[in-house]
Design an enzyme around this catalytic site. Structure first.
Site, PDB file in Angstrom:
ATOM      1  N   SER A   1      67.097  85.288   3.345  1.00 55.21           N
ATOM      2  CA  SER A   1      66.010  84.905   3.909  1.00 55.21           C
ATOM      3  C   SER A   1      66.536  85.128   5.408  1.00 55.21           C
ATOM      4  CB  SER A   1      66.071  83.237   3.731  1.00 55.21           C
ATOM      5  OG  SER A   1      65.713  82.375   5.263  1.00 55.21           O
TER       6      SER A   1
ATOM      7  N   TYR B   1      72.177  76.475   3.465  1.00 52.05           N
ATOM      8  CA  TYR B   1      71.067  77.416   2.831  1.00 52.05           C
ATOM      9  C   TYR B   1      71.216  78.588   3.274  1.00 52.05           C
ATOM     10  CZ  TYR B   1      66.718  79.467   2.140  1.00 52.05           C
ATOM     11  OH  TYR B   1      65.317  79.962   1.662  1.00 52.05           O
TER      12      TYR B   1
ATOM     13  N   LYS C   1      72.432  82.785   2.217  1.00 51.67           N
ATOM     14  CA  LYS C   1      71.647  83.558   2.232  1.00 51.67           C
ATOM     15  C   LYS C   1      72.281  84.667   2.864  1.00 51.67           C
ATOM     16  CE  LYS C   1      67.905  82.587   0.423  1.00 51.67           C
ATOM     17  NZ  LYS C   1      67.975  82.905  -1.416  1.00 51.67           N
TER      18      LYS C   1
END
Length: 267
Positions: free
Chosen positions: A159, A172, A176
């Protein structure tokens, strides 16, 4: 048959051959959204695809839809964070198709959207276990079988949040960033086996996850100035994934490739 006719026939056969003809691919998190689009595209390009996700009903629905399109698809329920499920996934690919050439690690979780200092230990553990640790462990499980084919391709779906940290999806985002490092590390470790490892750095794609993100004012206020004019579509991620698995990308390795519509620019 004359040499001229033989060459004409050979060239025609090569021209009609699909880029992933008879390759075997596993795609995780692939019953909807980006994973589903990638599974469909790989199959359209000639691969036999094993798709998976946690819920049996989602797997059955996705398999039925793609089979009705005339594609070579099978499926199995799999929670990539579960060791036994990972083992069953790899075993099914071998039992069904006899080999593994391609692994697409798309499954990921983000159980928390909110202020960074409201995150809990449980959130951090879950995010890193599924997004980073389990990704590595599945790759580790598949690599010996890919190696037997003499070459192969692994793609990890990442991402843009790994490059543009967002505190409201802090765990998160950091996971990533770790995936980008994991991609580079694996590429170095596996290059002598002729197994390439790349990641797709995905921007705001038209999925349920992106819609949640855009409904969070603290994130939206930072992202909109980046020049986002529309959401990307899952199919716009699928073509680059198929390309990276093909011989046309045989010298692309260890890259974190942005599919962001211009959000991410690097010199």
């Amino acid at each position: 048959m004359s040499q001229e006719n033989y060459l004409i026939k050979s060239n025609a056969s090569a021209k009609n051959r699909k880029p992933l003809q008879d390759k075997v691919a596993i795609v995780t998190g692939s019953t909807y959204g980006i994973g589903f689009a990638i599974a469909r595209r790989l199959a359209q390009d000639g691969a036999h695809v094993l798709l998976c996700s946690r819920k049996t009903e989602n797997v059955d629905k996705a398999v039925q839809q793609l089979k009705e399109e005339g594609l070579s698809i099978s499926g199995i329920p799999c929670h990539v964070g579960n060791e036994k499920d990972r083992e069953k996934l790899v075993a099914m690919a071998l039992v069904t198709y006899g080999k593994i050439d391609i692994l697409i690690c798309n499954a990921a979780v983000n159980p928390f959207v909110g202020p960074l200092f409201e995150t809990t230990e449980e959130v951090w553990k879950k995010v890193f276990h599924v997004n980073v640790i389990s990704t590595f462990l599945l790759i580790k499980l598949a690599v010996p079988h890919i190696q037997k084919q003499g070459s192969g391709s692994i793609i990890i779906c990442s991402s843009v949040a790994g490059y543009l940290p967002q505190p409201y999806i802090g765990p998160y985002s950091i996971a990533k960033t770790s995936v980008h490092g994991l991609t580079n590390m694996l590429a170095q470790a596996l290059r002598f086996m002729n197994i390439r490892v790349n990641s797709l750095v995905l921007g705001l794609i038209n999925t349920s996850f992106s819609k949640v993100i855009l409904k969070t004012p603290e994130i939206e206020s930072k992202l909109i100035p980046l020049g986002i004019h529309r959401l990307g579509e899952p199919e716009e991620c699928a073509g680059i994934a198929s390309f990276l698995c093909s011989e046309d990308a045989s010298y692309i390795n260890g890259e974190n490739i942005g599919v962001t519509g211009g959000m991410l620019g690097r010199l």
